[in-house]
Write a protein that holds these residues in place. Structure first.
Motif, PDB file in Angstrom:
ATOM      1  N   GLY A  83     -20.519 -40.062  18.033  1.00 31.10           N
ATOM      2  CA  GLY A  83     -20.035 -39.233  18.954  1.00 31.10           C
ATOM      3  C   GLY A  83     -19.491 -37.626  19.626  1.00 31.10           C
ATOM      4  N   ALA A  84     -19.701 -37.166  20.443  1.00 36.08           N
ATOM      5  CA  ALA A  84     -19.090 -35.824  20.688  1.00 36.08           C
ATOM      6  C   ALA A  84     -17.667 -35.160  20.182  1.00 36.08           C
ATOM      7  CB  ALA A  84     -19.585 -34.935  21.737  1.00 36.08           C
ATOM      8  N   SER A  94     -30.569 -28.225  11.208  1.00 28.33           N
ATOM      9  CA  SER A  94     -30.947 -29.823  12.307  1.00 28.33           C
ATOM     10  C   SER A  94     -31.682 -28.959  13.947  1.00 28.33           C
ATOM     11  CB  SER A  94     -30.084 -30.890  11.987  1.00 28.33           C
ATOM     12  OG  SER A  94     -28.672 -30.004  12.596  1.00 28.33           O
ATOM     13  N   LEU A  95     -31.150 -27.553  13.994  1.00 30.44           N
ATOM     14  CA  LEU A  95     -31.458 -27.378  15.241  1.00 30.44           C
ATOM     15  C   LEU A  95     -32.902 -27.711  15.569  1.00 30.44           C
ATOM     16  CD1 LEU A  95     -30.878 -23.631  13.946  1.00 30.44           C
ATOM     17  CD2 LEU A  95     -29.290 -25.426  15.116  1.00 30.44           C
ATOM     18  N   PHE A  96     -32.827 -27.439  17.124  1.00 29.79           N
ATOM     19  CA  PHE A  96     -34.036 -28.178  17.725  1.00 29.79           C
ATOM     20  C   PHE A  96     -35.242 -26.554  17.837  1.00 29.79           C
ATOM     21  CE2 PHE A  96     -30.469 -30.612  20.334  1.00 29.79           C
ATOM     22  CZ  PHE A  96     -30.258 -32.145  19.549  1.00 29.79           C
ATOM     23  N   PRO A  97     -36.063 -27.093  17.891  1.00 25.29           N
ATOM     24  CA  PRO A  97     -36.987 -25.718  17.242  1.00 25.29           C
ATOM     25  C   PRO A  97     -37.548 -25.644  18.805  1.00 25.29           C
ATOM     26  CG  PRO A  97     -38.603 -28.183  16.702  1.00 25.29           C
ATOM     27  CD  PRO A  97     -36.566 -27.977  17.208  1.00 25.29           C
ATOM     28  N   TRP A  98     -37.692 -26.672  19.907  1.00 20.62           N
ATOM     29  CA  TRP A  98     -38.043 -26.043  20.963  1.00 20.62           C
ATOM     30  C   TRP A  98     -36.696 -25.505  21.966  1.00 20.62           C
ATOM     31  CZ3 TRP A  98     -38.142 -30.815  18.876  1.00 20.62           C
ATOM     32  CH2 TRP A  98     -36.838 -31.406  20.225  1.00 20.62           C
ATOM     33  N   LEU A  99     -35.693 -25.205  21.516  1.00 20.83           N
ATOM     34  CA  LEU A  99     -34.595 -24.825  22.061  1.00 20.83           C
ATOM     35  C   LEU A  99     -34.250 -23.457  21.771  1.00 20.83           C
ATOM     36  CD1 LEU A  99     -32.027 -27.178  22.982  1.00 20.83           C
ATOM     37  CD2 LEU A  99     -33.792 -26.960  24.672  1.00 20.83           C
ATOM     38  N   PHE A 107     -26.407 -27.598  24.254  1.00 19.05           N
ATOM     39  CA  PHE A 107     -26.925 -29.217  24.580  1.00 19.05           C
ATOM     40  C   PHE A 107     -25.527 -29.777  24.119  1.00 19.05           C
ATOM     41  CE2 PHE A 107     -28.992 -32.593  22.534  1.00 19.05           C
ATOM     42  CZ  PHE A 107     -29.809 -33.031  23.323  1.00 19.05           C
ATOM     43  N   GLY A 108     -25.222 -29.603  23.285  1.00 20.94           N
ATOM     44  CA  GLY A 108     -23.361 -31.282  23.382  1.00 20.94           C
ATOM     45  C   GLY A 108     -23.142 -30.054  24.545  1.00 20.94           C
ATOM     46  N   LYS A 110     -24.027 -29.565  27.554  1.00 17.91           N
ATOM     47  CA  LYS A 110     -24.933 -30.247  28.543  1.00 17.91           C
ATOM     48  C   LYS A 110     -25.180 -31.762  28.605  1.00 17.91           C
ATOM     49  CE  LYS A 110     -29.663 -29.637  29.678  1.00 17.91           C
ATOM     50  NZ  LYS A 110     -31.283 -29.065  29.119  1.00 17.91           N
ATOM     51  N   MET A 111     -24.957 -32.491  27.446  1.00 16.63           N
ATOM     52  CA  MET A 111     -24.864 -33.904  27.715  1.00 16.63           C
ATOM     53  C   MET A 111     -23.675 -34.527  27.910  1.00 16.63           C
ATOM     54  SD  MET A 111     -27.654 -34.761  26.227  1.00 16.63           S
ATOM     55  CE  MET A 111     -28.316 -33.737  26.656  1.00 16.63           C
ATOM     56  N   ARG A 155     -22.821 -24.756  16.871  1.00 14.52           N
ATOM     57  CA  ARG A 155     -23.329 -26.110  17.975  1.00 14.52           C
ATOM     58  C   ARG A 155     -22.545 -27.651  18.006  1.00 14.52           C
ATOM     59  NH1 ARG A 155     -29.306 -28.763  16.991  1.00 14.52           N
ATOM     60  NH2 ARG A 155     -28.247 -29.831  14.725  1.00 14.52           N
ATOM     61  N   ALA A 156     -22.187 -27.340  16.607  1.00 19.94           N
ATOM     62  CA  ALA A 156     -21.286 -29.057  16.122  1.00 19.94           C
ATOM     63  C   ALA A 156     -20.017 -27.995  17.071  1.00 19.94           C
ATOM     64  CB  ALA A 156     -21.083 -28.935  14.654  1.00 19.94           C
TER      65      ALA A 156
END
Lengths: 289, 255
Positions: A83-84, A94-99, A107-108, A110-111, A155-156
């Motif tokens: 959980g966040a 572990s970054l999302f390569p498409w973002l 990202f978090g 947005k969730m 990000r975390a």
């Protein structure tokens, strides 16, 4: 111990935790009877020989693994899954390569359903703190390893967790980048006042960063020692040559060395191991001639 | 570029000479129309609305079959790739059907579907479906699992995980599947049109043979080739639009 600690939030409690894996049909204890505490605002490291289950322990707090026994809770509520409320930084990138960098940081949020403009403001503020604002529109593949890991930390942090879990986050970086990253991390930690559980096999890193260090035994992992770090804050690179630092370093090295030898298969004593190796080496050379 | 022109020039030159001198040495060029004749007839044909109808009908069949194959192939691929239960339930049945070439379905398809049109679209769908399905599954399976874990501890629920992480992560493989699927869809479509068709470029090409309009055979073949090329070009363009991060990475590397 830590003057900046805030009462209340971010207390990790691990009580009597056991983890058992099954390997080739044989049950194997990875972690055995571990109890430890990370107090609110405290920076705690776990060190130990490889395979001692220190990452397993972190995965339990993160909610990826369920212990077979024992309780893990954060601020009194037991951990039921990821959980966040607990930020995690992984050893691998572990970054999302498409973002893009900023989208990764958002990202978090947005969730959580945070609005676009609020997301953007928060992400840009944090990227600014980490000195990454000029890279907000880059894709992760365009960044160096150290920058990727900094974005990973940012990000975390974006969802404002009370707790950060870090699994050898600087393990893949070269030693110069590592030292810089450690300073950045201590700075951010002091500003944001979070609790950190940090896994590493680097003794110097553990002393430099932590308020308290737990040493784990070889498999099955138990807590071998709990060692407070009395160095003042803020920490500076010069402290790494202070007598206190060096004494701690010696003490921890000895503790881990015992366990590494045990993990390598056992009954060999320190001197015996080295002498034996040397002997075989000399014989080998003779045979070749 | 120059070499490419030479390469194509040689092909047309050989074609011209072989037909002009009516080469008949095991391979027979005696009835094959030459490039000049084909060019002349092609000009006439492109003004013919009936021929254009054949092209639009083939394209419509490809689009329909391919879109349905993409939706189902990617959808099932994600489910099978991510959930063990879905894999156990769906995959064995699909593995039985997979080795059967789409063309082998023609008689069955005609019996199954109410119109010839839907049966041809079904054949086209079958051709595209399995490459898309398998590549999507592969994409999900080979995705770095740390990305899924990262998303979960950033608070992603299962739906967000599927649509914003797994789908995106599998995308490079999905597009490989779309490329392969588009190729197989054309093979299947042309065969289906030749066997059971009314209208379509495959039907046109086969009909030209029956009607002894040999230049139309060549025109039909060339049109099929060009349409196939355009379709795979469209997929590549779509891939670039859908995966801008891969383009930017490529640029960075060549610098």
């Amino acid at each position: 111990m830590n003057a900046t600690s805030v009462p209340g939030k971010g207390h990790i409690e691990i009580r009597d935790v056991c983890v058992r894996f099954t390997q080739n049909g044989v049950p194997l204890d990875a972690v055995s009877d571990v109890s430890l505490d990370v107090k609110p605002g405290e920076f705690v490291s776990i060190v130990g020989p490889s395979g001692c289950g220190k990452s397993t322990l972190l995965n339990i707090v993160a909610g990826f693994l369920k212990p077979h026994q024992g309780i893990v809770s954060v601020d009194g509520s037991p951990v039921g899954g990821p959980g966040a409320d607990r930020g995690v930084v992984f050893q691998q990138y572990s970054l999302f390569p498409w973002l893009r960098v900023r989208e990764n940081v958002e990202f978090g949020l947005k969730m959580k359903g945070v609005s676009r403009s609020a997301r953007e403001t928060k992400a840009r503020t944090l990227l600014g703190l980490a000195g990454l604002l000029s890279f907000e529109n880059h894709y992760p593949e365009q960044l160096s390893g150290g920058m990727k890991q900094r974005v990973g930390i940012v990000r975390a942090l974006a969802t404002s967790p009370q707790v950060m879990l870090m699994d050898e986050p600087f393990g893949a970086l070269d030693s110069q980048t590592r030292v810089v990253m450690q300073e950045i991390l201590t700075n951010m930690w002091q500003q944001l006042q979070l609790s950190v559980l940090f896994i590493t096999h680097d003794i110097e890193e553990a002393i430099f960063l932590s308020d308290k260090i737990y040493v784990m035994t070889a498999r099955p992992g138990r807590i071998k020692a709990e060692i407070p770090v009395p160095l003042p804050r803020p920490r500076t690179p010069e402290m790494t040559s202070s007598p206190t630092f060096l004494a701690l370093h010696r003490q921890l090295k000895a503790l881990i060395r015992e366990e590494s030898l045990a993990a390598m298969g056992g009954e060999l004593k320190e001197g015996g191991l080295a002498g034996h190796d040397w002997h075989v080496g000399a014989e080998g050379v003779g045979a070749m001639l | 570029m120059l070499l490419a022109l030479v390469s194509i020039g040689l092909l047309i030159g050989f074609w011209y000479l072989a037909t002009a001198y009516r080469w008949d040495f095991y391979i027979r060029f005696t009835h094959i129309p030459g490039p000049v004749e084909v060019y002349r007839d092609a000009l006439a044909l492109f003004g013919d609305p009936k021929f254009m109808t054949n092209i639009t009908i083939s394209l419509r069949r490809i689009m329909l079959g391919f879109i349905v194959a993409t939706v189902l192939g990617v959808g099932f691929g994600l489910l099978i790739g991510r959930y063990r239960a879905a894999r156990g339930l769906l995959f064995p049945a699909m593995e039985i059907l997979r080795p059967i070439p789409a063309i082998a379905w023609v008689p069955m398809s005609i019996m199954l579907w109410p119109t010839t049109e839907t049966s041809i679209v079904f054949i086209t769908f079958l051709g595209a479906f399995f490459p898309i399905l398998l590549n999507t599954m592969h994409g999900v399976a080979t995705m770095d699992s740390v990305l899924v874990r990262a998303a979960r501890c950033l608070g992603a629920n299962e739906f967000a995980l599927m649509t914003q992480v797994v789908l995106r992560g599998a995308m490079p493989h999905i597009f490989t599947g779309l490329s392969v699927g588009m190729g197989v869809a054309w093979v299947s479509l042309i065969a289906a049109e030749m066997i059971s068709g009314q209208y379509g470029v495959g039907y046109f090409t086969w009909e030209a043979y029956s009607l002894i309009e040999y230049s139309h055979i060549v025109i039909g073949m060339l049109v099929i080739g060009v349409l196939g090329l355009l379709c795979s070009g469209a997929i590549r363009l779509l891939a670039r639009l859908a995966m801008p991060w891969q383009v930017s990475v490529g640029k960075e590397n060549t610098r």
